[in-house]
Write an enzyme that holds these catalytic residues in place. Structure first.
Site, PDB file in Angstrom:
ATOM      1  N   HIS A  70      -1.873   1.187  -4.152  1.00  0.00           N
ATOM      2  CA  HIS A  70      -2.304   2.571  -3.888  1.00  0.00           C
ATOM      3  C   HIS A  70      -1.582   3.590  -4.754  1.00  0.00           C
ATOM      4  CE1 HIS A  70      -4.110   1.602   0.364  1.00  0.00           C
ATOM      5  NE2 HIS A  70      -4.772   1.072  -0.631  1.00  0.00           N
ATOM      6  N   GLN A 127       0.838  -1.193   0.000  1.00  0.00           N
ATOM      7  CA  GLN A 127       0.000   0.000   0.000  1.00  0.00           C
ATOM      8  C   GLN A 127       0.878   1.249   0.000  1.00  0.00           C
ATOM      9  OE1 GLN A 127      -3.454  -0.972   3.035  1.00  0.00           O
ATOM     10  NE2 GLN A 127      -1.608  -2.066   3.581  1.00  0.00           N
ATOM     11  N   ASN A 128       2.186   1.044   0.087  1.00  0.00           N
ATOM     12  CA  ASN A 128       3.088   2.194   0.194  1.00  0.00           C
ATOM     13  C   ASN A 128       3.331   2.820  -1.171  1.00  0.00           C
ATOM     14  OD1 ASN A 128       3.153   1.491   2.839  1.00  0.00           O
ATOM     15  ND2 ASN A 128       5.182   0.545   2.784  1.00  0.00           N
ATOM     16  N   THR A 135       0.738  -3.103   8.564  1.00  0.00           N
ATOM     17  CA  THR A 135      -0.488  -2.432   8.107  1.00  0.00           C
ATOM     18  C   THR A 135      -1.574  -2.587   9.156  1.00  0.00           C
ATOM     19  OG1 THR A 135      -2.210  -2.304   6.418  1.00  0.00           O
ATOM     20  CG2 THR A 135      -1.180  -4.458   6.704  1.00  0.00           C
ATOM     21  N   SER A 136      -2.350  -1.502   9.328  1.00  0.00           N
ATOM     22  CA  SER A 136      -3.473  -1.550  10.266  1.00  0.00           C
ATOM     23  C   SER A 136      -4.619  -2.347   9.665  1.00  0.00           C
ATOM     24  CB  SER A 136      -3.945  -0.133  10.574  1.00  0.00           C
ATOM     25  OG  SER A 136      -4.416   0.481   9.385  1.00  0.00           O
ATOM     26  N   ASN A 170       3.549  -7.028  13.257  1.00  0.00           N
ATOM     27  CA  ASN A 170       3.099  -5.679  13.607  1.00  0.00           C
ATOM     28  C   ASN A 170       3.247  -5.530  15.118  1.00  0.00           C
ATOM     29  OD1 ASN A 170       1.419  -3.330  14.117  1.00  0.00           O
ATOM     30  ND2 ASN A 170       0.500  -3.676  12.109  1.00  0.00           N
TER      31      ASN A 170
HETATM   32  N1  APR Z   1       7.097  -2.208  11.998  1.00  0.00           N
HETATM   33  C1  APR Z   1       5.939  -2.834  11.682  1.00  0.00           C
HETATM   34  N2  APR Z   1       4.740  -2.244  11.809  1.00  0.00           N
HETATM   35  C2  APR Z   1       4.700  -0.983  12.273  1.00  0.00           C
HETATM   36  C3  APR Z   1       5.860  -0.269  12.619  1.00  0.00           C
HETATM   37  C4  APR Z   1       7.115  -0.933  12.474  1.00  0.00           C
HETATM   38  N3  APR Z   1       8.253  -0.338  12.773  1.00  0.00           N
HETATM   39  N4  APR Z   1       5.493   0.971  13.038  1.00  0.00           N
HETATM   40  C5  APR Z   1       4.163   1.032  12.946  1.00  0.00           C
HETATM   41  N5  APR Z   1       3.665  -0.143  12.499  1.00  0.00           N
HETATM   42  C6  APR Z   1       2.289  -0.516  12.230  1.00  0.00           C
HETATM   43  C7  APR Z   1       1.262   0.148  13.104  1.00  0.00           C
HETATM   44  O1  APR Z   1       1.072  -0.591  14.299  1.00  0.00           O
HETATM   45  C8  APR Z   1       0.027   0.136  12.213  1.00  0.00           C
HETATM   46  O2  APR Z   1      -0.726  -1.044  12.395  1.00  0.00           O
HETATM   47  O3  APR Z   1       2.009  -0.067  10.919  1.00  0.00           O
HETATM   48  C9  APR Z   1       0.609   0.133  10.786  1.00  0.00           C
HETATM   49  C10 APR Z   1       0.384   1.398  10.002  1.00  0.00           C
HETATM   50  O4  APR Z   1      -0.979   1.525   9.776  1.00  0.00           O
HETATM   51  P1  APR Z   1      -1.557   2.686   8.855  1.00  0.00           P
HETATM   52  O5  APR Z   1      -0.964   3.975   9.306  1.00  0.00           O
HETATM   53  O6  APR Z   1      -3.039   2.560   8.869  1.00  0.00           O
HETATM   54  O7  APR Z   1      -0.967   2.375   7.439  1.00  0.00           O
HETATM   55  P2  APR Z   1      -1.531   1.417   6.320  1.00  0.00           P
HETATM   56  O8  APR Z   1      -2.154   0.201   6.920  1.00  0.00           O
HETATM   57  O9  APR Z   1      -0.456   1.253   5.327  1.00  0.00           O
HETATM   58  O10 APR Z   1      -2.665   2.326   5.735  1.00  0.00           O
HETATM   59  C11 APR Z   1      -3.262   1.974   4.573  1.00  0.00           C
HETATM   60  O11 APR Z   1      -4.326   4.116   4.323  1.00  0.00           O
HETATM   61  O12 APR Z   1      -4.098   6.397   4.419  1.00  0.00           O
HETATM   62  C12 APR Z   1      -4.179   5.307   3.597  1.00  0.00           C
HETATM   63  O13 APR Z   1      -3.419   5.122   1.429  1.00  0.00           O
HETATM   64  C13 APR Z   1      -2.989   5.207   2.742  1.00  0.00           C
HETATM   65  O14 APR Z   1      -1.725   3.281   2.128  1.00  0.00           O
HETATM   66  C14 APR Z   1      -2.347   3.916   3.197  1.00  0.00           C
HETATM   67  C15 APR Z   1      -3.534   3.153   3.709  1.00  0.00           C
END
Ligand code: APR
Length: 253
Positions: free
Chosen positions: A122, A104-105, A199-200, A224
């Protein structure tokens, strides 16, 4: 680190010849790119609705372009972390056909670390799409935010039809690119395991991939530090950072 979880995950991976990795912002967090949901609804001090929705772009395209120009500039200041490099090495372990990184990055850190089998669901920070015709391209150089003014003539335009162009990013409220998500879904039907990293799971897409793998009897590993809405699908949850745990996983493969 959670040694026994690493060992349980390694057991799944050792039996696996086809691995799907589903990654989110956590993978790039330790490179210095902040995640989204850890920031209280703000993304680099902007409201997400202003900079990451089609409505926000229609309202103020110059603001949105400046925001993404800053993100493009940021790429030059960050580097892949050990998690990105470990995934690139894992791809070689499962080569040539047994690996896909669905991310998603929108940064290019996985590519810079050497990953090649990537489905960017994305979009991409350097991609640019026409708002009117079907033209899609990619920028060679980051934009300079200062040059992007309210006057639309300063903003990127389509080389085919001359209309306003937009960042090649999938915004909130938009569908995922069909070809890329179909590639990811098709791979999830042949994968023997899925590794969900950083990812959340709050945005749709990942749920279907993990569910497909689980439904067909494949192993589900979550990496995570926090519990997420995908955790209940996992056979093993590694509660650690990706820069720490991915190299550890690679080492026991
Ligand atoms: N290692 C592993 N996981 C981590 C770390 C780390 N060092 N630091 C944070 N996290 C986890 C957090 O616990 C969280 O669950 O990464 C996750 C980030 O979640 P989001 O901020 O929701 O990111 P993501 O899941 O990629 O969001 C999806 O949402 O805003 C949109 O398009 C955007 O691609 C993005 C999408």
């Amino acid at each position: 680190m959670a040694e026994s979880e690493i060992e349980q995950a390694a057991e799944i991976l050792r039996d696996c010849t086809c691995l799907l990795v589903f990654a989110g912002a956590g993978l790039s967090a330790e490179s210095g790119i902040p995640t989204f949901r850890d920031q209280g609804g703000l993304w680099e001090e902007h409201r997400v609705e202003d900079v990451a929705t089609p409505e926000g772009f229609r309202r103020d395209p110059a603001l949105v372009w400046r925001f993404y120009a800053e993100r493009q500039q940021q790429l030059a200041t960050v580097r892949p972390n050990p998690g990105h490099f470990a995934l690139a090495r894992m791809e070689q372990v499962f080569a040539p056909d047994g690996f896909l990184l669905v991310t998603q990055n929108i940064d290019d850190l996985s590519e810079r670390a050497g990953s090649r089998q990537i489905a960017k669901i994305h979009g991409d920070l350097m991609a640019v799409w026409c708002t009117r015709c079907s033209w899609r391209g990619s920028m060679d150089e980051p934009l300079q935010p200062e040059g992007l003014l309210a006057d639309e003539r300063t903003l990127p335009s389509c080389p085919e039809c001359g209309s306003l162009a937009r960042p090649g990013i999938v915004w909130f409220g938009e569908s995922l690119p069909k070809a890329v998500i179909n590639q990811a879904l098709a791979f999830s039907l042949q994968a023997e395991a899925i590794l969900i990293v950083g990812t959340s799971g709050a945005v749709s897409g990942g749920y279907g991939l993990a569910e497909n793998v689980a439904a067909l009897g494949g192993g589900v590993i979550e990496l995570n530090p926090q519990e997420t809405c995908l955790s209940h699908l996992a056979n093993v949850c590694i509660r650690a950072s990706s820069a720490e745990a991915l190299p550890a996983l690679l080492a026991v493969l």
